[in-house]
Motif scaffolding. Sequence first.
Motif, PDB file in Angstrom:
ATOM      1  N   ILE A 154      44.697  44.200  40.437  1.00 11.93           N
ATOM      2  CA  ILE A 154      44.451  42.765  40.374  1.00 11.93           C
ATOM      3  C   ILE A 154      45.416  42.103  41.347  1.00 11.93           C
ATOM      4  O   ILE A 154      46.633  42.222  41.200  1.00 11.93           O
ATOM      5  N   ALA A 155      44.869  41.430  42.339  1.00 15.12           N
ATOM      6  CA  ALA A 155      45.695  40.809  43.369  1.00 15.12           C
ATOM      7  C   ALA A 155      45.258  39.361  43.569  1.00 15.12           C
ATOM      8  O   ALA A 155      44.183  38.949  43.132  1.00 15.12           O
ATOM      9  N   LYS A 156      46.087  38.597  44.246  1.00 13.45           N
ATOM     10  CA  LYS A 156      45.723  37.222  44.569  1.00 13.45           C
ATOM     11  C   LYS A 156      44.545  37.229  45.545  1.00 13.45           C
ATOM     12  O   LYS A 156      44.388  38.161  46.345  1.00 13.45           O
ATOM     13  N   SER A 180      45.671  29.405  42.138  1.00 13.29           N
ATOM     14  CA  SER A 180      45.957  28.044  42.601  1.00 13.29           C
ATOM     15  C   SER A 180      46.208  27.086  41.445  1.00 13.29           C
ATOM     16  O   SER A 180      46.950  26.128  41.571  1.00 13.29           O
ATOM     17  N   ASN A 181      45.567  27.344  40.296  1.00 13.62           N
ATOM     18  CA  ASN A 181      45.865  26.537  39.112  1.00 13.62           C
ATOM     19  C   ASN A 181      45.651  27.388  37.867  1.00 13.62           C
ATOM     20  O   ASN A 181      44.872  28.344  37.880  1.00 13.62           O
ATOM     21  N   PRO A 182      46.343  27.081  36.771  1.00 10.17           N
ATOM     22  CA  PRO A 182      46.322  27.934  35.579  1.00 10.17           C
ATOM     23  C   PRO A 182      44.935  28.153  34.989  1.00 10.17           C
ATOM     24  O   PRO A 182      44.602  29.269  34.583  1.00 10.17           O
ATOM     25  N   SER A 183      44.116  27.102  34.905  1.00  8.02           N
ATOM     26  CA  SER A 183      42.798  27.249  34.287  1.00  8.02           C
ATOM     27  C   SER A 183      41.913  28.206  35.083  1.00  8.02           C
ATOM     28  O   SER A 183      41.195  29.033  34.515  1.00  8.02           O
ATOM     29  N   THR A 184      41.972  28.100  36.410  1.00 10.88           N
ATOM     30  CA  THR A 184      41.196  29.001  37.257  1.00 10.88           C
ATOM     31  C   THR A 184      41.691  30.432  37.121  1.00 10.88           C
ATOM     32  O   THR A 184      40.899  31.386  37.091  1.00 10.88           O
ATOM     33  N   ALA A 185      43.003  30.591  37.020  1.00  7.56           N
ATOM     34  CA  ALA A 185      43.581  31.929  36.881  1.00  7.56           C
ATOM     35  C   ALA A 185      43.153  32.578  35.568  1.00  7.56           C
ATOM     36  O   ALA A 185      42.836  33.772  35.532  1.00  7.56           O
ATOM     37  N   ILE A 186      43.125  31.798  34.490  1.00 10.07           N
ATOM     38  CA  ILE A 186      42.700  32.321  33.192  1.00 10.07           C
ATOM     39  C   ILE A 186      41.250  32.782  33.235  1.00 10.07           C
ATOM     40  O   ILE A 186      40.895  33.840  32.723  1.00 10.07           O
ATOM     41  N   GLN A 187      40.396  31.973  33.883  1.00 15.90           N
ATOM     42  CA  GLN A 187      38.993  32.343  34.022  1.00 15.90           C
ATOM     43  C   GLN A 187      38.843  33.616  34.845  1.00 15.90           C
ATOM     44  O   GLN A 187      38.035  34.498  34.524  1.00 15.90           O
ATOM     45  N   SER A 188      39.649  33.742  35.891  1.00 15.93           N
ATOM     46  CA  SER A 188      39.616  34.955  36.720  1.00 15.93           C
ATOM     47  C   SER A 188      40.031  36.169  35.909  1.00 15.93           C
ATOM     48  O   SER A 188      39.468  37.263  36.062  1.00 15.93           O
ATOM     49  N   MET A 189      41.019  35.995  35.043  1.00 11.58           N
ATOM     50  CA  MET A 189      41.464  37.076  34.179  1.00 11.58           C
ATOM     51  C   MET A 189      40.344  37.523  33.232  1.00 11.58           C
ATOM     52  O   MET A 189      40.142  38.724  33.009  1.00 11.58           O
ATOM     53  N   LYS A 190      39.636  36.568  32.678  1.00 11.07           N
ATOM     54  CA  LYS A 190      38.532  36.896  31.762  1.00 11.07           C
ATOM     55  C   LYS A 190      37.453  37.690  32.482  1.00 11.07           C
ATOM     56  O   LYS A 190      36.922  38.674  31.947  1.00 11.07           O
ATOM     57  N   GLU A 191      37.127  37.283  33.704  1.00  5.32           N
ATOM     58  CA  GLU A 191      36.132  38.006  34.489  1.00  5.32           C
ATOM     59  C   GLU A 191      36.620  39.413  34.823  1.00  5.32           C
ATOM     60  O   GLU A 191      35.837  40.375  34.825  1.00  5.32           O
ATOM     61  N   ALA A 192      37.926  39.539  35.090  1.00  3.54           N
ATOM     62  CA  ALA A 192      38.501  40.853  35.391  1.00  3.54           C
ATOM     63  C   ALA A 192      38.379  41.774  34.182  1.00  3.54           C
ATOM     64  O   ALA A 192      38.010  42.950  34.318  1.00  3.54           O
ATOM     65  N   VAL A 193      38.670  41.248  32.996  1.00  3.89           N
ATOM     66  CA  VAL A 193      38.590  42.061  31.777  1.00  3.89           C
ATOM     67  C   VAL A 193      37.155  42.494  31.517  1.00  3.89           C
ATOM     68  O   VAL A 193      36.896  43.651  31.130  1.00  3.89           O
ATOM     69  N   GLN A 194      36.207  41.594  31.723  1.00  2.28           N
ATOM     70  CA  GLN A 194      34.794  41.936  31.533  1.00  2.28           C
ATOM     71  C   GLN A 194      34.383  43.091  32.443  1.00  2.28           C
ATOM     72  O   GLN A 194      33.670  44.011  32.023  1.00  2.28           O
ATOM     73  N   ALA A 195      34.848  43.054  33.691  1.00  4.47           N
ATOM     74  CA  ALA A 195      34.536  44.126  34.643  1.00  4.47           C
ATOM     75  C   ALA A 195      35.173  45.440  34.207  1.00  4.47           C
ATOM     76  O   ALA A 195      34.566  46.512  34.317  1.00  4.47           O
ATOM     77  N   VAL A 196      36.402  45.374  33.706  1.00  2.79           N
ATOM     78  CA  VAL A 196      37.115  46.578  33.256  1.00  2.79           C
ATOM     79  C   VAL A 196      36.397  47.219  32.070  1.00  2.79           C
ATOM     80  O   VAL A 196      36.213  48.442  32.021  1.00  2.79           O
ATOM     81  N   ILE A 197      35.984  46.390  31.100  1.00 10.38           N
ATOM     82  CA  ILE A 197      35.293  46.905  29.915  1.00 10.38           C
ATOM     83  C   ILE A 197      33.921  47.464  30.291  1.00 10.38           C
ATOM     84  O   ILE A 197      33.525  48.543  29.836  1.00 10.38           O
ATOM     85  N   LYS A 222      52.799  36.164  31.886  1.00 11.83           N
ATOM     86  CA  LYS A 222      52.008  36.425  30.682  1.00 11.83           C
ATOM     87  C   LYS A 222      50.706  37.170  30.956  1.00 11.83           C
ATOM     88  O   LYS A 222      50.032  37.607  30.023  1.00 11.83           O
ATOM     89  N   GLY A 223      50.363  37.331  32.240  1.00 15.75           N
ATOM     90  CA  GLY A 223      49.048  37.865  32.582  1.00 15.75           C
ATOM     91  C   GLY A 223      48.726  39.210  31.963  1.00 15.75           C
ATOM     92  O   GLY A 223      47.629  39.415  31.424  1.00 15.75           O
ATOM     93  N   PHE A 224      49.670  40.165  31.999  1.00 11.96           N
ATOM     94  CA  PHE A 224      49.359  41.508  31.496  1.00 11.96           C
ATOM     95  C   PHE A 224      49.135  41.497  29.991  1.00 11.96           C
ATOM     96  O   PHE A 224      48.368  42.322  29.461  1.00 11.96           O
ATOM     97  N   VAL A 225      49.792  40.556  29.272  1.00 16.12           N
ATOM     98  CA  VAL A 225      49.578  40.468  27.821  1.00 16.12           C
ATOM     99  C   VAL A 225      48.195  39.901  27.526  1.00 16.12           C
ATOM    100  O   VAL A 225      47.493  40.377  26.627  1.00 16.12           O
ATOM    101  N   HIS A 226      47.781  38.885  28.288  1.00 16.61           N
ATOM    102  CA  HIS A 226      46.425  38.347  28.111  1.00 16.61           C
ATOM    103  C   HIS A 226      45.380  39.427  28.371  1.00 16.61           C
ATOM    104  O   HIS A 226      44.374  39.532  27.640  1.00 16.61           O
ATOM    105  N   LEU A 227      45.600  40.245  29.394  1.00 13.83           N
ATOM    106  CA  LEU A 227      44.669  41.340  29.694  1.00 13.83           C
ATOM    107  C   LEU A 227      44.624  42.337  28.541  1.00 13.83           C
ATOM    108  O   LEU A 227      43.544  42.820  28.173  1.00 13.83           O
TER     109      LEU A 227
END
Length: 310
Positions: A154-156, A180-197, A222-227
């Motif tokens: 997971i990279a920028k 670039s902003n926290p809300s966008t980053a959280i959404q990106s994290m959710k999409e990343a988790v969906q792809a991983v699962i 906090k990113g790795f804990v959210h993942l």
Amino acid sequence: MESSGSGSLLRNRRLGSFLDTNYDPTVRETQKVSSKGAARQRPKTDDAFVDDDGCICSLISCVRIVTCFLTMMVTTFIWALIMLLLLPWPSQRIRQGNIYGHVTGRLLMWILGNPIKIEGTEFSNERAIYISNHVSPMDIFLIMWLTPTGTVGIAKKEIIWYPLFGQLYVLANHLRIDRSNPSTAIQSMKEAVQAVIKHNLSLIIFPEGTRSKNGRLLPFKKGFVHLALQSRLPIVPIVLTGTHLAWRKGSLHVRPAPISVKYLPPISTDSWKADKIDEYIKMVHDIYVENLPEPQKPIVSEDTTNSSRS
């Protein structure tokens, strides 16, 4: 002649006092002189490795870095062609991206020539979230080489602009987030988790979020804990030591410092709860502090020490 001989003996005792911690001179005057000499010569660093910045070492370093760059260009070009052929099959591109990392990372570390000690390999083939401290450009080569097949990074999102490597990263179907902003980053994290699962993948991430300038451990994001909370994958810490001495941030001088890579036992996240994120971050951070050598531990301020005692 007699004066010269006594001066030579005194210098030898000084050197012995400085280099040998068990050296015990019996002459009181020699003790005083050697202690002063040791104070003047002792490096102002906590690291055991001493730099050698001579012309020959610098030249060898430049040759190695150029060779690494050329090697990476060749392997990246070859695997880019393979990725283009595999465009309809994203899972195969992920696999090929890992093979590229294993081959390229191993080649680059061989070219650089640092002695490497690897421990805990029995934990290196888990399906998990792999995390690692980050202190040197060399960390990237090690992670490319040592993470198992079926792992995505997971990279920028700006990584796409890195010549050759960035384009291959995207072709390999690795994940990018918009920071670039926290809300966008959280959404990106959710999409990343969906792809991983969906694709039954593992993850690799640097929890500090950036590279340490002095080799010392930084606070974790906090990113790795959210993942972990979303995927319920275990966390496998990878502890890197010595890479900050081998290749420092912002430097083009690679030094022959020994490197250690240690996989720690997986940390189960099945029972983790969203209201305890800060506790989990501190727990994992403390595990790193326990396993890092003193020069790489974070500096604890007096205020922090006093508050923890009280």
